[in-house]
Write a protein that holds these residues in place. Sequence first.
Motif, PDB file in Angstrom:
ATOM      1  N   ARG A 190       0.746  -1.107   0.054  1.00 23.73           N
ATOM      2  CA  ARG A 190      -0.112   0.153  -0.122  1.00 23.73           C
ATOM      3  C   ARG A 190       0.851   1.129   0.023  1.00 23.73           C
ATOM      4  O   ARG A 190       0.428   2.221  -0.731  1.00 23.73           O
ATOM      5  CB  ARG A 190      -1.052   0.019   1.123  1.00 23.73           C
ATOM      6  N   ARG A 191       1.818   1.177   0.854  1.00 25.94           N
ATOM      7  CA  ARG A 191       2.651   2.438   0.820  1.00 25.94           C
ATOM      8  C   ARG A 191       3.522   2.350  -0.500  1.00 25.94           C
ATOM      9  O   ARG A 191       3.837   3.675  -0.809  1.00 25.94           O
ATOM     10  CB  ARG A 191       3.816   2.391   2.108  1.00 25.94           C
ATOM     11  N   SER A 227      -1.132  11.080  -2.081  1.00 27.72           N
ATOM     12  CA  SER A 227      -0.286  10.114  -1.772  1.00 27.72           C
ATOM     13  C   SER A 227       0.539  10.376  -0.535  1.00 27.72           C
ATOM     14  O   SER A 227       0.703   9.611   0.183  1.00 27.72           O
ATOM     15  CB  SER A 227       0.977   9.735  -3.063  1.00 27.72           C
ATOM     16  N   TRP A 245      -0.653   8.575   6.948  1.00 30.36           N
ATOM     17  CA  TRP A 245      -1.924   7.755   7.665  1.00 30.36           C
ATOM     18  C   TRP A 245      -1.583   6.253   7.841  1.00 30.36           C
ATOM     19  O   TRP A 245      -1.683   5.832   8.859  1.00 30.36           O
ATOM     20  CB  TRP A 245      -3.141   7.977   6.701  1.00 30.36           C
ATOM     21  N   ARG A 246      -0.764   5.825   6.905  1.00 35.16           N
ATOM     22  CA  ARG A 246      -0.646   4.296   6.924  1.00 35.16           C
ATOM     23  C   ARG A 246       0.638   4.141   7.914  1.00 35.16           C
ATOM     24  O   ARG A 246       0.460   3.369   8.800  1.00 35.16           O
ATOM     25  CB  ARG A 246       0.005   3.804   5.502  1.00 35.16           C
ATOM     26  N   TYR A 287      -1.595  10.009   2.449  1.00 37.92           N
ATOM     27  CA  TYR A 287      -1.752   8.446   2.777  1.00 37.92           C
ATOM     28  C   TYR A 287      -0.923   7.538   3.303  1.00 37.92           C
ATOM     29  O   TYR A 287      -0.891   7.035   4.327  1.00 37.92           O
ATOM     30  CB  TYR A 287      -2.214   7.876   1.228  1.00 37.92           C
ATOM     31  N   ALA A 344       1.293   4.306  -2.855  1.00 35.12           N
ATOM     32  CA  ALA A 344       1.371   5.502  -2.543  1.00 35.12           C
ATOM     33  C   ALA A 344       2.468   6.320  -2.880  1.00 35.12           C
ATOM     34  O   ALA A 344       2.505   7.518  -3.546  1.00 35.12           O
ATOM     35  CB  ALA A 344       1.159   5.935  -0.932  1.00 35.12           C
TER      36      ALA A 344
END
Length: 312
Positions: free
Chosen positions: A125-126, A293, A299-300, A296, A129
Amino acid sequence: MARSQALTGILFAAGGTMIFSINDVAIKFLSGGYALHQVILIRAFVAMAFILTVIHLSERGWSQVGTSRPGTHLLRVAIIMVSNVTFFLGLAALPLADAVAVAFISPIVITLMSIVFLREKVGPRRWAAVVVGMVGVVVMLRPGAGVIQPAALLVLVSAVLYASGNLLARHMGGTESAMTLSFYVQAGFIVVSLCMGLWAGDGHMATDDPIWAFLFRPWIWPPLADWPVFLATGLSVGIGGLMVTQAYRTAEAGLIVPFEYVGMPLAIFWGVVIFGTFPDATAWVGIALICGSGLYVLWRETVVRQRTQDAA
């Protein structure tokens, strides 16, 4: 206590970024008639006067000027100096909102640095991003126009160095106060700008290039009408720099960075009000990709850190 410290860091970051936006506006306003090193020198003198006044009035007094880490300060000053120069050279040739948007690639840069230098593992996920953020940068570079914008590349370099400088401030926070860090940065600006002025201040390296003209233009005596702008840039960098430095000293970078994104709507606002520029469709796409991005990623990081703490 930890929650109070985090809240203080957030307030310093948001407030400092809002004040910093005045510096960006003032520098862009002055970029059409002055050499960058002259602007930075006057700005540094104003900021230093503010810092010395605060030091004199504070309880710790002049002891804050002392340090046991001169080498680390020198490294940080060099990083911040180059970051400032590259950003303002790019800012002179780009709309304000475009330049600020590219600069907000910093969270992506921090993630990449953690992979390369800290050997941290980054999930899919990262990584996604990071890729989206880099696509946003490519959009802001506008290769479809036939050339890569050198000004945007300069701002990209500045973002990398800005991230490095803030991580270094976090590393030094255990022994150095925000006042100490700010003092040595402004002292470095004064020394380097004076040297640059002695070398190129006579204008013998002047050029018509829209980017490099800002760096090599000859020094002139500012008219009275421009002194309030110089005063504004000096006070904004003195106050804003102190606040952002304190934020990174007292709280984790992952917590602080999202609140620096308040600078994006401010950049759009100032661009419209002061310079009459509004982001076009391409710029909006790049702004959305980069800011989305970056937020995000942050946040992750927060989610992963919370899960780690809960598991412990």
